[in-house]
Design an enzyme around this catalytic site. Structure first.
Site, mmCIF file in Angstrom:
data_model
loop_
_atom_site.group_PDB
_atom_site.id
_atom_site.type_symbol
_atom_site.label_atom_id
_atom_site.label_comp_id
_atom_site.label_asym_id
_atom_site.label_seq_id
_atom_site.Cartn_x
_atom_site.Cartn_y
_atom_site.Cartn_z
ATOM 1 C CD GLU A 14 -1.080 9.842 7.755
ATOM 2 O OE1 GLU A 14 -1.893 10.217 8.620
ATOM 3 O OE2 GLU A 14 -0.479 8.771 7.818
ATOM 4 N NE ARG A 64 -8.776 10.884 4.238
ATOM 5 C CZ ARG A 64 -8.850 10.359 5.465
ATOM 6 N NH1 ARG A 64 -7.809 9.699 5.973
ATOM 7 N NH2 ARG A 64 -9.938 10.485 6.177
ATOM 8 C CE1 TYR A 66 -11.168 13.267 7.798
ATOM 9 C CE2 TYR A 66 -9.201 13.117 9.167
ATOM 10 C CZ TYR A 66 -10.551 12.869 8.969
ATOM 11 O OH TYR A 66 -11.256 12.213 9.938
ATOM 12 C CG ASP A 68 -10.335 14.588 12.698
ATOM 13 O OD1 ASP A 68 -11.552 14.473 12.856
ATOM 14 O OD2 ASP A 68 -9.505 13.739 13.064
ATOM 15 C CD GLU A 74 -3.932 13.785 8.332
ATOM 16 O OE1 GLU A 74 -4.333 13.975 9.497
ATOM 17 O OE2 GLU A 74 -3.730 12.669 7.846
ATOM 18 C CB THR A 77 1.607 12.038 -0.410
ATOM 19 O OG1 THR A 77 2.114 10.839 0.201
ATOM 20 C CG2 THR A 77 2.321 13.246 0.146
ATOM 21 C CD1 TRP A 458 -6.175 5.587 3.051
ATOM 22 C CD2 TRP A 458 -5.086 6.319 1.249
ATOM 23 N NE1 TRP A 458 -5.759 6.874 3.308
ATOM 24 C CE2 TRP A 458 -5.083 7.337 2.233
ATOM 25 C CE3 TRP A 458 -4.448 6.561 0.028
ATOM 26 C CZ2 TRP A 458 -4.470 8.585 2.025
ATOM 27 C CZ3 TRP A 458 -3.844 7.797 -0.179
ATOM 28 C CH2 TRP A 458 -3.857 8.786 0.807
HETATM 29 P P1 ATP Z 1 -4.340 8.771 10.815
HETATM 30 O O1 ATP Z 1 -4.604 9.998 10.008
HETATM 31 O O2 ATP Z 1 -5.243 8.619 11.985
HETATM 32 O O3 ATP Z 1 -2.894 8.625 11.143
HETATM 33 P P2 ATP Z 1 -4.064 6.910 8.613
HETATM 34 O O4 ATP Z 1 -2.608 7.076 8.671
HETATM 35 O O5 ATP Z 1 -4.575 5.531 8.475
HETATM 36 O O6 ATP Z 1 -4.749 7.537 9.877
HETATM 37 P P3 ATP Z 1 -4.480 8.720 6.305
HETATM 38 O O7 ATP Z 1 -4.357 10.065 6.883
HETATM 39 O O8 ATP Z 1 -5.609 8.538 5.370
HETATM 40 O O9 ATP Z 1 -4.728 7.634 7.405
HETATM 41 O O10 ATP Z 1 -3.100 8.381 5.584
HETATM 42 C C1 ATP Z 1 -2.754 7.145 5.063
HETATM 43 C C2 ATP Z 1 -1.339 7.190 4.517
HETATM 44 O O11 ATP Z 1 -0.927 5.864 4.191
HETATM 45 C C3 ATP Z 1 -1.182 7.988 3.229
HETATM 46 O O12 ATP Z 1 -0.013 8.763 3.269
HETATM 47 C C4 ATP Z 1 -1.070 6.929 2.140
HETATM 48 O O13 ATP Z 1 -0.266 7.323 1.052
HETATM 49 C C5 ATP Z 1 -0.415 5.798 2.865
HETATM 50 N N1 ATP Z 1 -0.791 4.480 2.347
HETATM 51 C C6 ATP Z 1 -1.925 4.113 1.707
HETATM 52 N N2 ATP Z 1 -1.924 2.806 1.462
HETATM 53 C C7 ATP Z 1 -0.769 2.316 1.947
HETATM 54 C C8 ATP Z 1 -0.191 1.028 2.004
HETATM 55 N N3 ATP Z 1 -0.822 -0.018 1.510
HETATM 56 N N4 ATP Z 1 1.006 0.898 2.591
HETATM 57 C C9 ATP Z 1 1.646 1.963 3.096
HETATM 58 N N5 ATP Z 1 1.151 3.196 3.074
HETATM 59 C C10 ATP Z 1 -0.042 3.389 2.507
HETATM 60 MG MG MG Z 2 -3.804 10.887 8.587
HETATM 61 MG MG MG Z 3 -1.396 8.509 9.861
#
Ligand code: ATP
Ligand code: MG
Ligand code: MG
Length: 514
Positions: A14, A64, A66, A68, A74, A77, A458
């Site tokens: 991210e 994704r 995004y 905020d 943001e 990948t 996800w």
């Molecule tokens: P924040 O933005 O508050 O840090 P977050 O990390 O939960 O929240 P996202 O910004 O949506 O949320 O990013 C999620 C990341 O996790 C993406 O890069 C995605 O590729 C990765 N991801 C999705 N599923 C999995 C998984 N099962 N295990 C590891 N990584 C994952």
């Molecule tokens: Mg994030």
């Molecule tokens: Mg994150």
């Protein structure tokens, strides 16, 4: 040491971007009408890919985008297995955002406002705010489980190894940072005189306050421990690393993930790194942020007085043994040289205080070379003027704008190396990697094609009007799933015998209708 084969895992990146909107031409003509940062970010998102109603969207490549509250667009990948795919997906996201910014500027120009949008893939703004680059790695729950005393103890040991590794990792893959105070003599630990005194390895380092934390904004930590696996929670956890510098050179980004993935494999296979656990990783990281060559104190819990470079070198040596023992894992396909060739050269550069051998591949070394070139071009500059110049070079290095950002020029001159071919990145704008992202990407592409309302996370897919029950995708590695594929088929109006036309997993997206 056991040599049990480790599990396959997914990883994602991210990146939060800074936004600036600057006048083109004489500032006095446009300044009054220029959007402020929040409006600039909103304008960029108004030029998102067609077919989306909100500013929180999943793309056909499975990633994704995004926005905020606030002003940091943001891009996350999709989940990838291979390092090379991860870098391609990351670069694709940057290209998509840069296109949105270009369209936003064109729109402003139609209104008579000559402005340029800069998306900055850096970690800090001039007001001292920081924004992040997060890595996610799926791990078996058993590696970081805390449900009883026994699992808690072994997870704490693993986390201590991980945080000691992460705290010293910027020596290898930091993005580099000009220090305020310029080219003056300094007696501070790790800072030398002249150019060395004005240079540190990591801009994110000074903003990290804890090793682990469940609260990303309140207390910035190396690892966010909020238990949000985005997958089957009974089996998997997500290691959510929140301390990286945002990097520009693909080999740097690739090396960062490659070495971290390999460490996770070795830990899962039972290899022992506890002798490399540090007494105070945060102190080492903080010193590294102001050190040009990483020779800052890193005392191990066993009482050895080492440096950050020693620690990284020791991790790399052991991981090389692990690689010899376990064989090259799939995630390194097409990127093995990062570990076997580039990483040792970085250590050698740090040891010899000479970055000449890595200054087209590693961010801190490339940026440092650019700073030196500017210094030589303007030998009489000093004080505030010199600092302003250095900040400008730093910003331009991280700028995604094709006209003002340095990366395209550096690549064209052979002064910055790639990991991926341009075609791989172009393809990654539309094509998901070979994980469950392929199921998500095909579904999203189908919905956009026919204009169907949909909700995606996800780990789930759903049609909104008429609403369907969500299809859960709890295994991030799965690339086939009957219910998901049939939902996509339904969107496209395909009969069961036509389902083969949904061409998944990076073989060109959806098959052409007809
Ligand atoms: P924040 O933005 O508050 O840090 P977050 O990390 O939960 O929240 P996202 O910004 O949506 O949320 O990013 C999620 C990341 O996790 C993406 O890069 C995605 O590729 C990765 N991801 C999705 N599923 C999995 C998984 N099962 N295990 C590891 N990584 C994952
Ligand atoms: Mg994030
Ligand atoms: Mg994150």
């Amino acid at each position: 040491m056991s040599t049990r084969a480790p599990g396959l895992r997914v990883t994602g990146l991210e990146t939060e971007f800074g936004v600036l909107c600057a006048p083109v031409g004489p500032p006095e003509e446009t300044k009054a009408d220029l959007p402020d940062v929040e409006r600039a970010a909103a304008l960029i998102f108004r030029h998102r890919p067609v077919g989306y109603r909100s500013t929180n969207l999943f793309l056909p490549n499975g990633g994704r985008l995004y926005l905020d509250i606030g002003a940091h667009p943001e891009y996350a990948t999709a989940e990838c297995v291979r390092v090379r795919d991860l870098v391609a997906q990351d670069q694709a996201g940057r290209a998509i955002l840069a296109d949105m910014a270009r369209r936003a500027a064109a729109r402003l120009a139609q209104e008579g406002i000559a402005a340029r949008f800069h998306l900055l893939a850096n970690n800090t703004d001039s007001a001292g705010h920081t924004y992040g680059c997060h890595e996610s790695y799926s791990v078996p729950r058993s590696l970081l489980d805390v449900t009883d005393d026994a699992t808690r103890a072994s997870s704490e040991t693993t986390m201590a190894v991980l945080t000691s590794f992460l705290a010293t990792r910027p020596a290898l893959v930091g993005s580099g940072r000009p220090l305020a105070g310029g080219q003056t003599e300094s007696k501070q630990g790790g800072r030398g005189a002249g150019e060395d005194a004005a240079w540190g390895l990591s801009p994110r380092a000074p903003h990290l306050q804890a090793l682990t934390s469940a609260d990303t904004t309140g207390q910035r930590a190396l690892v966010n421990t909020r238990d949000e696996p985005h997958a089957d929670a009974s089996r998997l956890r997500r290691l959510h690393v929140t301390c990286a510098d945002t990097t520009m050179a693909e080999p740097t980004t690739g090396l960062r993930s490659a070495v971290t993935l390999l460490l996770l494999d070795a830990l899962e296979a039972g290899w022992d790194f506890t002798d490399l656990t540090l007494v105070d990783p945060l102190a080492t990281l903080s010193a590294l942020g102001e050190s040009p060559w990483g020779d800052v104190p890193a005392t191990t819990v066993q009482g050895r007085s080492l440096s950050a470079v020693d620690i990284q070198e020791a991790f790399l040596e052991r991981l090389t043994f692990y690689l010899d023992d376990a064989g090259v894992p799939d995630f390194l396909r097409g990127a093995e040289h990062l570990l076997t060739d580039l990483a040792p050269r970085v250590i050698s550069a740090l040891r010899h205080h000479d970055a000449g051998g890595i200054d087209t591949e590693i961010d801190w070394a490339i940026k440092r070379r650019l700073m030196r070139a500017q210094r030589e071009r303007h030998p009489r500059l000093s004080g505030q003027a010199l600092e302003t110049l250095r900040s400008r070079v730093d910003l331009a290095y991280h700028d995604l704008n094709a006209e003002t950002g340095l990366v395209p020029r550096l690549v064209a001159q052979g002064a910055m190396a790639n990991l991926c071919d341009p075609e791989e990145i172009e393809r990654a704008r539309q094509t998901p990697p070979a994980t469950r992202a392929a199921l998500r990407g095909a579904f999203v592409a189908a919905c956009l094609e026919v204009g169907a309302d949909f909700s995606v996370s996800w780990e789930s897919l759903r049609l909104d009007s008429p609403p369907t029950a969500p299809v859960d995708l709890l295994d991030p590695l799965q690339t086939t799933h009957e219910a998901a594929e049939s939902l996509t088929g339904r969107v496209l109006g395909l009969r069961p015998e036509e389902m083969h036309r949904i061409d998944l997993v990076g073989r060109g997206g959806l098959g052409a209708p007809g």
